[in-house]
Every structure is written in structure tokens, then in C-alpha cells.
Design an enzyme around this catalytic site. Structure first.
Site, short mmCIF file in Angstrom:
data_model
loop_
_atom_site.label_atom_id
_atom_site.label_comp_id
_atom_site.label_asym_id
_atom_site.label_seq_id
_atom_site.Cartn_x
_atom_site.Cartn_y
_atom_site.Cartn_z
NE ARG A 203 -49.99 -79.65 88.25
CZ ARG A 203 -51.17 -79.03 88.40
NH1 ARG A 203 -52.30 -79.68 88.15
NH2 ARG A 203 -51.22 -77.79 88.81
CD GLU B 5 -52.25 -78.96 82.27
OE1 GLU B 5 -51.05 -78.89 82.00
OE2 GLU B 5 -52.70 -78.79 83.43
#
Length: 781
Positions: A325, A728
């Protein structure tokens, strides 16, 4: 009937105005919220405490636990020899992370054994009496240590490439190279790791545990006990914070409690002290990023070649997904015509790093902003101008380096609106003037965009399930696979069900997450709690509605289109029946009033080997503008003002979303400024308590803190009520503080050089950066 209508009107007003607080807010503030350590313990409950290794890397020559077993209040000890199944607590059974190390320690603080006794105090004291003989072995503590000594990895890295970065660098008008160190972060959840294991019939185990991933805990504990999954039940009412630290790391404490409960036939609780919790559990991954960059005279990026070296620790844990990621967000909001980014997952003799809010995305985006900063200072330009010229533009510059199209690109509008509302241009000119005349205090300002992808890159994890039980009085029990850890997930999912059935929110009770109600659930992580579980609960509610509509059609002899769910009532033709009465009628007619729901995220695919695909259902967009003041004599600083504009699609609960944005920003600010992890040369974590590890406090917040939602945004992707995730993305908005500190530091050398701050930008690092910049300015004349 008048009383019923009045109550319905009040419920409608309350719900329609979205004045819906967190379902446990009143219990949080009064101390009545029940966590595992608040639960009434079964009679005869024992307590377990861990004995930890004193070496980062060593052969265990001898282990004498006789003094431990003889200590007052001790019932016995548990070692690897007592494990009936496999001595492995790694996610998905990777096999590289033992519950108790046997022959060799891999990090300082690794569990060697557990002592079990009648009181927690007794076992805490007894654990220190173990006599362990070691033969020290060479250890590697940092990513650079690992690189310089063979580069041993815990798992294969990944490469994402688009275009020919080598050729593009060779022909770029401007090139530069650099290195950035990105620090880790301790989760510092308010509720520490804790598990209570209760043995049952036929070897069954019930586990109350603080975990974000009940299904993984179930799998790991079953593996350690030598059971099938149906022999372990995991229940989670709520967590006192998780932030990723309870996705995989809590399985250790659950497994210890379960093995001890099996051995002694009694309930066992395992809860470490905060100091030991911080030593035993993993952190946010720290990175060393080496990069080469090419750009043109206008400041447009032409090429990037970068290697992300990650300190992973002694085992893989979730490092593969985290580093993937990071690479997938190394573009942030910018178009890279040619890019090659590579990850190296380096093995070190430290605790295994793990998931942390953002899951690698923050590190990738921070590196992207370093690239922008480098270009701006090399060309003598405003960093915002360089950011804007490199944004994905919605036309031919609209494909990510891994091949996904950025469809709903609203980044430019977000940036433009925040630039105007924060009065960025005027304030920047005032700051430049202030810095020219101020001898000891320098100010800085930065406006930073954030594009963040929402979905798990591992496709099989993108699924959710729910169970809905409708009772005769019209009340509802809702159970889904997500865990509530303060983020308001249960509140939002309950709102989704109430909205679909058009009933008052007070009728819905969310029950503890349980593996025996909703099996095989994905972790509550990646900002996907509402997306997955909300859609699953919606599916269950719609199943119930279809059954109820069919019942109404048959009972009232009307057509399907004549049946509607009005607020707290059902209309069938000309007849209006109050909701509780209608449900009682359906029960009497033997209509099934329980339904399961399921959801799987559509339109996503990912090939890790090629580094190509469309791993995200959608992107969220946000921007933040922060202003800071720095004392050039000490490096100390204050955040004077922050303005945030965040895209959340069509918000399900505005107040909860704003709370998530505020909290995420402050946590991100801590990661980038004050939260410094430090291991000594022997591998001992020295920042292992609130006295040595500084999280943000109230006085660290921006003096002026303006948070707004992009109210006009509607998620075009098929999400619950067109909302977008908020968990997030906000943590990365704090990069604006980091970049503003960079501008303030650069002012001491006339903005001729990028500050090249490493994170966390502690006052010491800011001061050292300013001294370095002064030296560079003198050397350059």
C-alpha cells in the site's frame, strides 16, 4: 394513538436532523462502558503474565522456572511444551511467529513462557524470577543495518512501474536524488491488550478479547489448541481503541489465555502492563526511502525511481500488505508519467511491525510530498503551485502507475476551495514578510492534498456479513462482522438499518461481534468497517422487507407497489399499521423474521506479481492547510492554525465523521512531530511508557482548527447511501504540519534549499535541519 404519534414525531425529528450521537458515548463519558477488564470474572479465574526475553538475538542455553513456580500465589507455568496444537500465531499460518520462542530469541521482549496464578500482582512478580541463560548472537536493529548486512527479507517485495523511469530520468531537464527516513509510531490505544479465555465442554473455548479481527483470532487460537475453528468462539463488545494494533497483535494474548485455560481447566485472563504491552507489540513500519527524481522547468514531474526499505521486524506479520500500500500511494494526488517504485521487506531483530491506521499509505504519501518539496525549492517556487501543476487532471493525465483510472477526480476542486477558504495566498505573503524581519521566530505554511484508495488489495478480504433478528415487538437485534473501537461503526450501521426499515433508531440494538453469529469476517481495518458491514446489514434489511412486503400483499390483498414503509408504520393500500403491530401480524402468519446479509466489493482486481490492477473501489479526497511558528534557537514550535476540507461522500453521520477527521489529524500530527521510537544498541525499546513516549496532548492542537466536509460530494461508487470512508484518510492530512515546518526551517537559508526533514520532526530534528541549512547557505555563498 396520540401518544404513539407524538413519540414517532419526536423520533423522526431526532433521526432526520442527524443528531445521532455515538451509541456508547454516554457510557464512555460516565465510565459505564464495559470493557473486558470490567467484566465480572467467572469463579476461580486465574491470571497469566508473560516472561520476556532479555536479548534481541540469542541462543537460549537454559531456562529455569523453578523459582517462578514456587512463588506465592502461582498455580503453574505455561511453555511451548504445553501447546496442544502448533506453536505459531502468525496471520494465515505463515509459520514464522511462535507463541513462545523455543531455542532462539528474535527480539528483546519476545515471550518465553507465561506464569499463571490466583492474582495478577502475584504472577507479575513471579515472572521476573525466571533464570535464563543466553548465548548472544549478532543482531540487526534498523533497516539500514539489515541492508548493510545482506538484506535478509521477511517476504518478497513488490515493484510498481509505468513508463520507462530510467530513460525519462536520463532526458529530464532537472534531476536530483535523496534519502528520507520515515519514523514508526506506537498505537497507544487507551485500553491495552487483554483477553479472557473460558473453557467449555469438549475442549471448546470462549474468548473475550480486544481484537479488530475476531475471525483471525479464532483461527489462530484454534491452531494453537489443535482444534477446528468451530471449537473456538470469539466475542468482542468494544475496544478501547485499536488503530491497527489489535488486528493481529492481540492474538498472542488470546492464545496465551486459551492455552493456560486448557491446561488448568479454569478461566484465565491475560493483560500486560502498558510498558510490557509497548515492548511486546509491533508498531507502524518505519521506512528509509531512496529516490531519484526528474522534472522540467515548469515543475512537472517526469520520472521517479525509488526504493522503499521497510523495517519489518523478526517476522512477516502484515508487512507485505503494508509495504504494497505504501507503493500504491507513492503517487498521492499526482500524475507520474514514468515511475518505478520497489519495496524491500527487511528482517530485523525487533518486534514485528504491523498494521497502523493508513496501513502504509501515510508513508507513501509522505514520500510523494517530499518529491514535491524538492521540486519547489529547486525551482524557487511555492510548493502549492508545484502541487497543483502535477495533480491528476481528469483528462489524459488520469491513470495511476499501477493502471487504475481515477474516475471521480474532485481533487482540484477540493484544493481550490480550501485555498480560498483558508486565505492561503494572503497568509503566505504575510509569512514571507514576517520571516524577513523576525530574528528568532520563523513561520511556515503548507497546503497539502491527499488522495487515498479504499478497499483491501487482497481481494478475498473485501466481503462483509450481517445477521438481523426482528422481534415481535418491532425491536431489532443487529450483528455484523465489524468491531466497535470508538469510531462509531455500530452507530452508523444501525442508522443504515433504521433508514432502510424506516423505523426509529432506538429500536435497534447492536450486539457484540461474535464469530458464532457472523463467521469468517474480515478485519475492521482499512476504513472499510461501514462500507462492508453497512452494505451487508442493508442486504439483510432488504431481505426482511421483501418478506414483509409479500406478507402485506397477501394479507391486505393489494399490489406490491401499494405497500410502503412509512416512518414507524407500514401502509398497505388505504390501511396504515403501526410498525410493532405489523410485525406481530407477520409473526402470527409465520413470516421468518431473521435474515442474513452479505456484500462483496465489486469492480476490483489486483495482480501483485505485475503490480497492476484496480485495487480500489473508489478514492477519497481531502486537503489541509497548516501554519506553524518555530523558535530558531530551540527548534520548538506551535501549530497556529489548520484548515481541513475532507470528502466523505454523502455523510451517514456528520458529527462522527468530523470527530474521525479531527482525531485522525491529531494522531497523524503526533506521528510526524512528537512520537519518536528509540531502541538502544542492545535492542531494548527505551520509549516504552507515557513518560518516555510523547503522544499529542490538548496543548499541541492547532490554536485555530477549522474542519469542513465537502457537502456537495456524492460517491458515485456503489457504497452505502453514497458515503465514503473517513477512518484512515485524515491521518495523512497532518502532512501539512510537517511541510509547514519544512518551510519555516528553509527560511533560515532564504528558501534556497529544501529542508529535507526526516520524521518525526521533533524540535531537535528541526533545530539540526536549520543548522544544516545555514551551513549549506554559507557554503553556496
Amino acid at each position: 394513538m396520540d401518544d404513539l404519534l407524538q413519540r414517532q414525531a419526536l423520533d423522526r425529528l431526532r433521526d432526520d436532523q442527524a443528531l445521532v450521537p455515538h451509541e456508547s458515548a454516554h457510557k464512555h463519558v460516565t465510565g459505564r462502558a464495559e470493557y473486558i477488564d470490567d467484566m465480572a470474572e467467572p469463579a476461580g479465574t486465574l491470571h497469566a503474565y508473560l516472561g520476556l526475553s532479555a536479548h534481541a538475538h540469542a541462543q537460549i542455553v537454559g531456562l529455569d522456572l523453578s523459582a517462578v513456580e514456587a512463588a506465592p500465589g502461582v498455580v503453574g507455568v505455561v511453555t511451548s511444551a504445553d501447546i496442544p496444537g502448533r506453536n505459531d500465531i502468525s496471520p494465515a499460518g505463515i509459520g514464522d511467529d511462535p507463541l513462545f520462542c523455543v531455542d532462539r530469541t528474535s527480539y528483546h521482549g519476545q515471550p518465553l513462557f507465561a506464569v499463571v496464578g490466583r492474582t495478577r500482582d502475584a504472577v507479575r512478580r513471579a515472572a521476573r524470577l525466571a533464570k535464563v541463560a543466553y548465548r548472544a548472537l549478532p543482531h540487526r536493529l534498523t533497516a539500514l543495518d539489515a541492508l548493510e548486512n545482506g538484506g535478509n527479507v521477511v517476504a518478497p517485495g513488490m515493484v510498481i512501474a509505468s513508463g520507462d523511469a530510467g530513460q525519462a530520468l536520463a532526458r529530464a531537464p532537472h534531476t536530483l536524488a535523496g534519502r528520507m527516513t520515515i519514523g514508526g509510531q506506537e498505537h497507544f490505544y487507551l485500553e491495552g491488550q487483554v483477553s479472557l479465555a473460558i473453557p467449555g465442554e469438549d475442549g471448546e473455548m470462549l474468548l473475550h478479547t480486544a481484537t479488530q479481527h475476531p475471525s483471525d483470532t479464532q483461527e489462530v487460537v484454534a491452531r494453537v489448541l489443535g482444534l477446528e475453528a468451530n471449537g473456538v468462539r470469539v466475542h468482542v463488545r468494544r475496544l478501547g481503541g485499536g488503530f491497527g494494533g489489535k488486528e493481529t497483535q492481540g492474538t498472542l494474548f488470546g492464545a496465551v489465555a486459551a492455552v493456560a485455560a486448557r491446561k488448568f481447566g479454569r478461566a484465565v485472563k491475560c493483560r500486560p502492563d502498558r510498558d510490557d504491552d509497548m515492548v511486546i507489540t509491533g508498531k507502524r513500519h518505519d521506512f528509509v526511502v531512496d529516490y531519484r527524481l526528474g522534472f522540467d522547468e515548469a515543475g512537472r514531474i517526469e520520472a521517479l525511481d525509488a526504493v522503499f526499505n521497510a523495517r519489518c521486524g523478526h517476522s512477516e506479520d502484515l508487512s507485505r500488505g503494508v509495504t504494497d500500500r505504501a507503493l500504491m500511494h507513492a503517487d498521492n494526488a499526482y500524475f507520474f508519467p514514468a515511475m518505478r517504485v520497489e519495496s524491500k521487506l527487511l528482517r530485523t531483530n525487533t518486534v514485528s511491525n504491523t498494521a497502523f491506521r493508513g496501513y502504509g499509505g501515510p508513508q507513501g504519501i509522505l514520500a510523494a510530498e517530499r518529491i514535491i518539496e524538492e521540486i519547489a525549492y529547486a525551482l524557487g517556487r511555492d510548493t502549492l503551485d508545484i502541487r497543483k501543476i502535477n495533480l491528476y487532471d481528469g483528462a489524459d493525465r488520469n491513470t495511476t502507475p499501477y493502471g487504475q483510472e481515477v474516475h471521480d477526480n474532485i481533487m482540484a476542486r477540493i484544493v481550490a476551495e480550501l485555498e480560498a477558504s483558508s486565505d492561503y495566498r494572503r497568509r503566505r505573503e504575510e509569512i514571507l514578510a514576517f520571516n524577513r524581519s523576525s530574528e528568532f521566530v520563523r513561520r511556515g505554511i503548507a497546503l497539502v492534498p491527499v488522495k487515498y484508495g479504499i478497499s483491501f488489495s487482497k481481494k478475498l478480504m473485501n466481503q462483509g456479513a450481517a445477521l438481523l433478528n426482528l422481534y415481535r415487538d418491532g425491536s431489532v437485534h443487529l450483528n455484523h462482522g465489524g468491531t466497535e473501537m470508538g469510531q462509531g461503526l455500530h452507530t452508523k450501521v444501525a442508522q443504515v438499518v433504521a433508514h432502510e426499515l424506516n423505523i426509529a433508531l432506538r429500536r435497534i440494538r447492536v450486539t457484540p461481534t461474535a464469530t458464532d453469529k457472523v463467521p469468517n469476517a474480515s478485519p475492521t481495518a482499512g476504513s472499510l468497517g461501514t462500507d462492508l458491514n453497512g452494505m451487508a446489514a442493508l442486504d439483510a434489511a432488504r431481505t426482511l422487507k421483501r418478506r414483509l412486503v409479500a406478507f402485506a400483499v397477501e394479507t391486505f390483498r393489494v399490489h406490491e407497489e401499494q405497500v410502503s414503509f412509512e416512518f414507524e408504520a407500514v401502509r398497505a393500500g388505504s390501511q396504515l399499521v403501526a410498525w410493532p403491530d405489523f410485525v406481530e401480524m407477520a409473526y402470527a402468519a409465520r413470516v421468518p423474521l431473521s435474515a442474513t446479509g452479505f456484500y462483496k466489493t465489486p469492480h476490483i482486481h489486483w495482480d501483485r506479481k505485475s503490480g497492476r490492477g484496480s485495487p480500489y473501489l473508489y478514492f477519497t479526497y481531502g486537503a489541509s492547510c497548516s501554519e506553524v511558528a518555530v523558535d530558531t534557537l530551540t527548534g520548538e514550535y506551535k501549530v497556529l492554525r489548520t484548515d481541513i476540507l475532507q470528502d466523505v461522500g454523502r455523510s451517514i453521520n456528520r458529527d462522527i465523521d468530523i470527530g474521525q477527521i479531527e482525531g485522525g489529524f491529531i494522531q497523524g500530527m503526533g506521528w510526524l512531530t512528537t512520537e519518536e521510537l528509540w531502541w538502544d544498541k542492545e535492542g531494548r525499546l527505551r520509549t516504552h511508557a507515557p513518560s518516555t513516549y510523547k503522544i499529542p496532548v490538548a496543548s499541541d492542537r492547532p490554536r485555530v482548527f477549522n474542519v469542513a466536509l465537502a457537502e456537495w460530494s456524492v460517491n458515485p461508487a456503489p457504497t452505502v447511501r453514497n458515503s465514503k470512508a473517513t477512518g484512515e484518510p485524515p491521518i495523512m492530512l497532518a502532512i501539512s504540519v510537517f511541510e509547514a515546518l519544512g518551510m519555516a526551517a528553509a527560511s533560515v537559508a532564504g528558501y534556497r534549499f529544501a529542508s529535507r526533514l526526516d520524521s518525526p520532526a521533533t524540535p531537535e530534528r528541526v533545530l539540526m535541519a536549520m543548522e544544516r541549512l545555514k551551513r549549506e547557505a554559507r557554503a553556496a555563498g
